[in-house]
Design a protein around this motif. Sequence first.
Motif, PDB file in Angstrom:
ATOM      1  N   ARG A   8     -13.952 -14.156   0.739  1.00 24.61           N
ATOM      2  CA  ARG A   8     -15.302 -13.710   0.400  1.00 24.61           C
ATOM      3  C   ARG A   8     -16.239 -14.118   1.536  1.00 24.61           C
ATOM      4  NH1 ARG A   8     -19.194 -15.689  -4.559  1.00 24.61           N
ATOM      5  NH2 ARG A   8     -20.947 -14.361  -3.989  1.00 24.61           N
ATOM      6  N   HIS A 109     -16.311  -8.925  -0.888  1.00 26.71           N
ATOM      7  CA  HIS A 109     -17.372  -9.338  -1.800  1.00 26.71           C
ATOM      8  C   HIS A 109     -16.862  -9.692  -3.194  1.00 26.71           C
ATOM      9  CE1 HIS A 109     -20.015  -7.562   1.255  1.00 26.71           C
ATOM     10  NE2 HIS A 109     -19.093  -6.623   1.328  1.00 26.71           N
ATOM     11  N   ASN A 110     -17.726 -10.388  -3.910  1.00 26.85           N
ATOM     12  CA  ASN A 110     -17.537 -10.612  -5.334  1.00 26.85           C
ATOM     13  C   ASN A 110     -18.285  -9.496  -6.054  1.00 26.85           C
ATOM     14  OD1 ASN A 110     -15.845 -12.547  -6.160  1.00 26.85           O
ATOM     15  ND2 ASN A 110     -17.393 -14.044  -6.681  1.00 26.85           N
ATOM     16  N   HIS A 111     -17.918  -9.180  -7.175  1.00 27.24           N
ATOM     17  CA  HIS A 111     -16.952  -9.688  -8.119  1.00 27.24           C
ATOM     18  C   HIS A 111     -15.571  -9.108  -7.847  1.00 27.24           C
ATOM     19  CE1 HIS A 111     -19.913 -11.760 -10.557  1.00 27.24           C
ATOM     20  NE2 HIS A 111     -20.716 -10.732 -10.352  1.00 27.24           N
ATOM     21  N   PHE A 113     -13.423  -9.610  -5.419  1.00 25.98           N
ATOM     22  CA  PHE A 113     -12.375 -10.538  -5.010  1.00 25.98           C
ATOM     23  C   PHE A 113     -11.976 -11.486  -6.128  1.00 25.98           C
ATOM     24  CE2 PHE A 113     -12.378 -10.375  -0.074  1.00 25.98           C
ATOM     25  CZ  PHE A 113     -12.168  -9.006  -0.124  1.00 25.98           C
ATOM     26  N   THR A 114     -12.903 -11.898  -6.968  1.00 24.35           N
ATOM     27  CA  THR A 114     -12.528 -12.729  -8.117  1.00 24.35           C
ATOM     28  C   THR A 114     -11.658 -11.912  -9.068  1.00 24.35           C
ATOM     29  OG1 THR A 114     -14.480 -14.142  -7.961  1.00 24.35           O
ATOM     30  CG2 THR A 114     -13.393 -14.021 -10.109  1.00 24.35           C
ATOM     31  N   HIS A 115     -12.047 -10.673  -9.319  1.00 25.16           N
ATOM     32  CA  HIS A 115     -11.269  -9.799 -10.204  1.00 25.16           C
ATOM     33  C   HIS A 115      -9.851  -9.611  -9.661  1.00 25.16           C
ATOM     34  CE1 HIS A 115     -10.113  -6.491 -12.780  1.00 25.16           C
ATOM     35  NE2 HIS A 115      -9.899  -5.758 -11.704  1.00 25.16           N
ATOM     36  N   ASN A 127     -14.490 -18.181 -10.363  1.00 24.01           N
ATOM     37  CA  ASN A 127     -15.341 -17.479  -9.403  1.00 24.01           C
ATOM     38  C   ASN A 127     -14.892 -17.840  -7.993  1.00 24.01           C
ATOM     39  OD1 ASN A 127     -17.736 -16.016  -8.467  1.00 24.01           O
ATOM     40  ND2 ASN A 127     -18.474 -18.036  -7.870  1.00 24.01           N
ATOM     41  N   VAL A 128     -14.627 -16.837  -7.180  1.00 19.32           N
ATOM     42  CA  VAL A 128     -14.349 -17.091  -5.764  1.00 19.32           C
ATOM     43  C   VAL A 128     -15.712 -17.289  -5.106  1.00 19.32           C
ATOM     44  CG1 VAL A 128     -13.417 -16.198  -3.603  1.00 19.32           C
ATOM     45  CG2 VAL A 128     -12.222 -15.734  -5.762  1.00 19.32           C
ATOM     46  N   THR A 130     -18.697 -18.170  -2.162  1.00 19.08           N
ATOM     47  CA  THR A 130     -18.904 -17.707  -0.791  1.00 19.08           C
ATOM     48  C   THR A 130     -18.023 -18.536   0.142  1.00 19.08           C
ATOM     49  OG1 THR A 130     -20.849 -19.146  -0.634  1.00 19.08           O
ATOM     50  CG2 THR A 130     -21.242 -16.824  -1.134  1.00 19.08           C
TER      51      THR A 130
END
Length: 161
Positions: A8, A109-111, A113-115, A127-128, A130
């Motif tokens: 991220r 980016h998130n969301h 990369f977390t997904h 949560n990934v 920054t």
Amino acid sequence: MKQLVLVRHGKSSWEYSVNDKDRPLLARGIADGHMVVEAFDRKGILPDAIFSSPAIRAMHTCLIFLRKLGYPLGQFEISNELYDFSGDEVLRFIKKMDNSLNTVMLFGHNHAFTHLANSLGSQYIDNVPTSGLVHMTFEIDNWNDVASGITSNIVFPKHLK
């Protein structure tokens, strides 16, 4: 075996009245990027390919990694598909990657990369953050078959401070 490294972008600035794609990194984002790539570099993993979102904050984070890893600056690619916040476009991008590439690093980016870290990896991540890095491995030969893998390495700035 295929390896996917999601990074991220670093902490960005909201100080300027610019388009979202043009937001720069804060000094903290630059420093955190250096800390994370230092830790990752010790693993001795060199990607076959590196791709970045076209957002300035993602590309700047990517450049920090390229320099430290000694990756040729002219060989990374920018993809509009990585400027995605849901993960759907990023997953389509992953599934279309060239099968000759075994280890790929993506900057985005998130969301998204977390997904993707949670849906593809073996370890739940709330949560990934920054500058966060998630490294996953898959027992597959074709990127189109990417599904359930092993989360083999997580490097978050808070782990290094």
